[in-house]
Structures are given as structure tokens and as C-alpha cells.
Design an enzyme around this catalytic site. Structure first.
Site, short mmCIF file in Angstrom:
data_model
loop_
_atom_site.label_atom_id
_atom_site.label_comp_id
_atom_site.label_asym_id
_atom_site.label_seq_id
_atom_site.Cartn_x
_atom_site.Cartn_y
_atom_site.Cartn_z
N LYS A 226 23.68 40.52 38.80
CA LYS A 226 24.99 39.97 39.15
C LYS A 226 25.04 38.45 39.04
O LYS A 226 25.91 37.89 38.38
CB LYS A 226 25.39 40.41 40.56
CG LYS A 226 26.75 39.83 41.00
CD LYS A 226 27.87 40.20 40.04
CE LYS A 226 29.05 39.27 40.10
NZ LYS A 226 29.87 39.36 41.28
N CYS A 289 33.12 32.44 42.33
CA CYS A 289 31.96 33.12 41.74
C CYS A 289 31.16 32.25 40.78
O CYS A 289 30.05 31.82 41.08
CB CYS A 289 32.44 34.38 41.02
SG CYS A 289 33.52 35.35 42.07
N1 SAJ Z 1 37.00 29.82 32.31
C1 SAJ Z 1 36.92 28.93 31.22
N2 SAJ Z 1 36.68 29.46 29.99
C2 SAJ Z 1 36.52 30.81 29.79
C3 SAJ Z 1 36.59 31.69 30.92
C4 SAJ Z 1 36.83 31.16 32.16
O1 SAJ Z 1 37.07 27.72 31.36
O2 SAJ Z 1 36.32 31.21 28.65
C5 SAJ Z 1 37.23 29.26 33.65
C6 SAJ Z 1 38.49 29.82 34.32
O3 SAJ Z 1 39.60 29.02 34.01
C7 SAJ Z 1 38.14 29.73 35.81
C8 SAJ Z 1 36.64 29.96 35.81
O4 SAJ Z 1 36.17 29.70 34.49
O5 SAJ Z 1 38.41 28.44 36.33
C9 SAJ Z 1 36.22 31.37 36.21
O6 SAJ Z 1 37.00 32.23 35.50
P1 SAJ Z 1 36.61 33.79 35.29
O7 SAJ Z 1 37.51 34.33 34.27
O8 SAJ Z 1 35.18 33.92 35.04
O9 SAJ Z 1 36.99 34.43 36.65
P2 SAJ Z 1 36.25 34.88 37.97
O10 SAJ Z 1 35.35 33.82 38.43
O11 SAJ Z 1 37.31 35.34 38.87
O12 SAJ Z 1 35.45 36.18 37.54
C10 SAJ Z 1 34.09 36.19 37.26
C11 SAJ Z 1 33.85 37.36 36.30
N3 SAJ Z 1 32.51 37.35 35.84
C12 SAJ Z 1 32.23 37.62 34.55
O13 SAJ Z 1 33.10 37.89 33.74
C13 SAJ Z 1 30.79 37.64 34.19
C14 SAJ Z 1 34.12 38.66 37.02
O14 SAJ Z 1 33.76 39.75 36.21
C15 SAJ Z 1 33.29 38.71 38.30
O15 SAJ Z 1 33.53 39.87 39.01
C16 SAJ Z 1 33.67 37.53 39.16
O16 SAJ Z 1 33.34 36.35 38.46
C17 SAJ Z 1 32.87 37.64 40.46
O17 SAJ Z 1 33.51 38.05 41.43
O18 SAJ Z 1 31.70 37.42 40.43
#
Ligand code: SAJ
Length: 453
Positions: A226, A289
Site C-alpha cells: 500500500k 495519501c
Molecule cells: N496528481 C498529479 N498528477 C497526476 C496524478 C495526481 O499532480 O498524474 C496530484 C493530484 O492533483 C492530487 C495528488 O496528486 O493533488 C493526489 O492525487 P491522486 O489522484 O493520487 O489521489 P488520491 O491521493 O486521492 O488517491 C491515491 C490513489 N493512489 C494510487 O492511485 C496509487 C488511490 O488509489 C489511493 O486509494 C489513495 O491515494 C489512498 O487513499 O491511498
């Protein structure tokens, strides 16, 4: 222990983005579920049939309605509710310390203390919160065994099944994501048969709400998977952000570069290893996260090895909000106007589009960078109560827009309307590629986007 909706009583500790939808889905599946949370206002809201989650959550409202009719779910602040439970799911926050990045398990430890003082024998405890590798064995087990005098794997059962969900997709993610179950039947003898026994029970439980695959492994492997999958995403995003900075320096458009990199394959190519998926560069990485799970991962190996790429990715991603401020300053220089006499409209306080979640939002880091600018700063966000002002009000008389969050509301803005509302030589700093650079420039804006200046 035999799991059956008719007989198995479930308690969910922590009714946030994870615990609340999980509790509802188990109640919908037929289980009697009690939610426990320390936040009295939240409990009152939930027991009135409301939701503690404000953002767009497809299916959540309907699910609340369906479960309400069943009377199989109620919420309380009283930890005595655990006394009646056969299964206790823990979904509390697990942040890290700002300075040391060490895990800050205050909520976790307080929850475990409440549980251990209201524990009956043969209970199954499942940790859904993301924790640093080694936490199940070194933190959770000792609190449960020492304070209860009961033995894990004999009197009570302990597993971890880390959540995999994103605000804005909660119910879909819980239902469809594959999940990893960590089960070890005692710290002393981590027998695989013991693991299979506890793991098997957890699997039979989650089958009621999860259609994805359920893989059983050990506590430590589930912990590393995770924290690792989020660190992997953080590193991918850091690469995209560094590419954006490189493109700015070399005068290219990172979005064009990204789409062509992701097209680097044979026609009709399907082999996974041949496909590239460059992530999205942007104004920063927020949420509960990604910014902290990388630190949980490396904390697990503290004193054993000195990881390089994971901490570096954190550094690059933490730099992006500051880079937004630098782009804004250079745009002001182009206008010849003084930033300290200007109004700046920041669009988006939430860390992710169409969500009300502002934990670790990059907008806070941008604000820190702009505090000494002397500018009049206005924040607008359609999902966050404190910043729910109209776009017109936020943009009226503004010299610059700084877009931090990709809410749908910002993707359809009319340049003519913006021009009418804003000052002359208006500026757009685009942190999420929500504006069309050519159209903006044609409409008389100074446009600077991350990776596209
Ligand atoms: N972000 C970027 N570029 C990207 C993707 C995201 O800049 O290509 C930024 C987003 O704007 C945001 C941050 O990163 O500020 C996090 O975004 P996220 O889409 O990763 O969203 P989370 O943090 O809600 O979800 C993540 C996910 N983890 C993965 O995809 C590996 C989700 O599956 C998890 O369940 C979640 O963390 C968690 O709860 O751990």
C-alpha cells in the site's frame, strides 16, 4: 469465526472518506453496522441521515437513503459500541509529522485504546488505514495484546486490508478495486496456515462489498504494497513535474510531449511493458495519501537503508506550488504592474478536482509563498464552505488567476467574460492545464502553464 450478514456484527472506527462508505456498504450487504467516531457534530449529521462528505460522490446519497430504510446502520461517539462487535474495522487518519516525517499515530493509538478496553474474545480487527511497514507487528499488536492480556491468533484476530480509494470515486473504488489482505496469526509463529485462516475469514467478509480480487499475504507485505503503490505514483508524478520544468526551460509544451511519449508504441500495441503512461504534471501533490505514504514507506526501513528516489520525488512535488508563484511573478514582470497593488484570484483550494478534500492541499504552500507579496488574495472553491464565493466576485477586478485545482467549473470559462471582469493585461497561471493557451493569448491574456509557458 463464520461470517454471515445475519449474525456478524460490524463496528467501523473512523467515519471519514474511508470508514463512512465502507460502513454503509456493509449495512447494505445485510450486516448490522455501528459507526464510531470522536466527532460529535459528524455523528449527529450522520444519524440525521446526512453525509460528512461534501464533494461530488457518485451513488453516496442513494446509498445513504437505501441503508436508512434498513435501520442496520447507526453512529455513535461511545466506544462501548465495540463490546457488541464481532468485526472491528479501523479507518482513522495516519498522517506523518511535518518535520521528521515520522508516522503520527495519535488517532490510531487512541482508537486502539478505545477498542482494547471494549474488546470481547474472538473478535476480528481489520486495519484499513495506511501504515508504515512494521506497524502491525510493532505498534498495533503490542497495544492489543498488552492492554487486553489476550493473544493475537488465539483469542483475537488481527489483519490489515489497506483501503484503495479516492475522493470522488469512493463507492466505485471500494467495489471494484482489487484488495490485499495481510494476515499473520501471531508475532511469534507466523505460520502460513494461521495466515490462511485469518486471511480466509477477512476474504469471506470483504466478498460482500468488494467485487475485485482479494489476495492474502502477510502483514508486512500488505503494508509495503500500500505505501509502495502510493510512493510509485508520487515518483511517477515527480517525473512528469520534472519533465514540465525541462520543457519550460527548452521552450516546448509538456502536454504535447506527454501525449507523444504515451504514443511511443507499435500500432495496435497491447503488451503492457511496451506502454508508457507519463502522469500529469501540475501545481502540486496533495491529499491525505500520496504526500505522506511515501514517508511511511521509507520510515519502515529507517536505519536499514537510505532510500533516494522516494524522498527526491517528495522534494520535486513539494516544489511545484512554489513554482506556480514564480510563474506568477514572472508574468507580473511582463505586465509591468506591481503585484503588491493587485488582486489575485486563486481558483481551487481542494487537493483534487470536484472534491471537498483539502488535506495537504498544494494551495496552502502557494499561499505561504505569496504572503509577503502584498497582493490582495482571494480564494474561490465551489466545494469548500470557507471559499464558496461566486466566480464573478472572485474575478472582479483581479489582475491574475492562479488555477490550482481541476474542478469542472473551471474548465468551461469564457475568456471574454474573464476579460470583462478582470483588469487590463490579465494573467492566467494554469496549474492543471484547464485553459487553452492559444485561445487565452488570442483573447489578450498573459498565459503561463506548468510545462507550457
Ligand atoms: N496528481 C498529479 N498528477 C497526476 C496524478 C495526481 O499532480 O498524474 C496530484 C493530484 O492533483 C492530487 C495528488 O496528486 O493533488 C493526489 O492525487 P491522486 O489522484 O493520487 O489521489 P488520491 O491521493 O486521492 O488517491 C491515491 C490513489 N493512489 C494510487 O492511485 C496509487 C488511490 O488509489 C489511493 O486509494 C489513495 O491515494 C489512498 O487513499 O491511498
Amino acid at each position: 469465526m463464520k461470517i454471515s450478514p445475519k449474525t456478524t456484527k460490524i463496528a467501523v472506527c473512523g467515519l471519514g472518506y474511508v470508514g463512512f462508505p465502507v460502513a454503509l456498504l456493509f449495512a447494505k450487504a445485510g450486516f448490522q453496522v455501528t459507526g464510531v467516531d470522536i466527532n460529535e457534530e459528524k455523528i449527529r449529521k450522520i444519524n440525521r441521515g446526512g453525509s460528512p462528505i461534501e464533494g461530488k460522490e457518485p451513488g453516496l446519497k442513494e446509498l445513504i437513503g437505501q441503508v436508512k430504510k434498513t435501520n442496520r446502520f447507526s453512529a455513535t461517539t461511545d466506544p462501548e459500541a465495540y463490546q457488541d462487535a464481532d468485526v472491528i474495522i479501523v479507518a482513522v487518519e495516519t498522517p506523518v509529522e511535518d518535520d521528521t516525517h515520522a508516522p503520527a499515530y495519535r488517532a490510531m493509538k487512541a482508537a486502539l485504546k478505545d477498542i482494547v478496553h471494549n474488546l470481547k474474545k474472538d473478535v476480528l480487527i481489520i486495519i484499513e488505514s495506511t501504515v508504515a511497514p512494521g506497524t502491525m507487528e510493532k505498534v498495533v499488536l503490542p497495544i492489543l495484546e498488552e492492554e487486553s492480556g489476550l493473544e493475537i491468533g488465539k483469542d483475537i484476530f488481527l489483519a490489515n486490508c489497506p483501503e484503495r480509494l479516492m475522493p470522488g470515486h469512493l463507492i466505485e473504488n471500494i467495489t471494484n478495486y482489487n484488495r490485499v489482505i495481510g494476515a499473520s496469526d501471531s508475532a511469534k509463529g507466523r505460520s502460513s496456515s494461521g495466515r490462511q485462516k485469518t486471511g480466509g475469514i477477512v476474504k469471506s467478509l470483504y466478498k460482500y462489498i468488494v467485487k475485485g480480487r482479494l489476495d492474502i499475504t502477510s502483514w508486512i507485505t500488505a503494508e509495503i504494497v500500500k505505501a509502495g503503490e502510493n510512493a510509485y505514483r508520487d515518483v511517477q508524478i515527480a517525473f512528469a513535474n520534472e519533465m514540465a520544468l525541462l520543457c519550460e526551460a527548452m521552450g516546448a509544451n509538456v502536454w504535447e510531449v506527454r501525449s507523444l511519449i504515451n504514443e511511443c508504441k507499435r500500432r495496435g500495441e497491447t503488451r503492457f511493458e511496451a506502454l508508457r503512461q507519463m502522469h500529469l504534471p501540475g501545481a502540486g501533490v496533495g491529499g491525505h495519501c500520496i504526500p505522506k505514504d511515501s514517508w511511511l514507506l521509507v520510515y519502515g526501513a529507517k536505519g536499514l537503508i537510505d532510500p533516494k528516489i522516494v524522498p527526491l520525488a517528495r522534494k520535486i512535488n513539494n516544489f511545484m506550488p512554489r513554482h506556480m508563484a514564480d510563474l506568477l511573478k514572472s508574468a507580473f514582470e511582463e505586465t509591468g504592474k506591481d503585484i503588491d497593488k493587485s488582486k489575485i484570484a486563486i481558483l481551487g483550494y481542494a487537493y483534487a478536482g470536484n472534491s471537498d478534500d483539502s488535506r495537504n492541499t498544494p494551495t496552502e504552500d502557494l499561499l505561504k509563498k505569496l504572503t509577503d507579496s502584498g497582493a490582495k488574495i482571494v480564494i474561490q472553491d465551489p466545494f469548500i464552505k470557507k471559499y464558496k464565493i461566486s466566480l464573478d466576485k472572485a474575478l472582479k477586478g483581479a489582475q491574475a488567476i492562479v488555477l490550482m485545482t481541476a474542478h469542472d467549473q473551471y474548465k468551461k470559462l469564457s475568456y471574454n467574460k474573464l476579460k470583462r471582469l478582470m483588469k487590463s493585461k490579465p494573467i492566467i497561471i494554469d496549474g492543471r492545464n484547464c485553459f487553452d493557451k492559444d485561445l487565452a493569448i488570442k483573447s489578450g491574456f498573459i498565459y503561463k502553464g506548468v510545462g507550457n509557458i
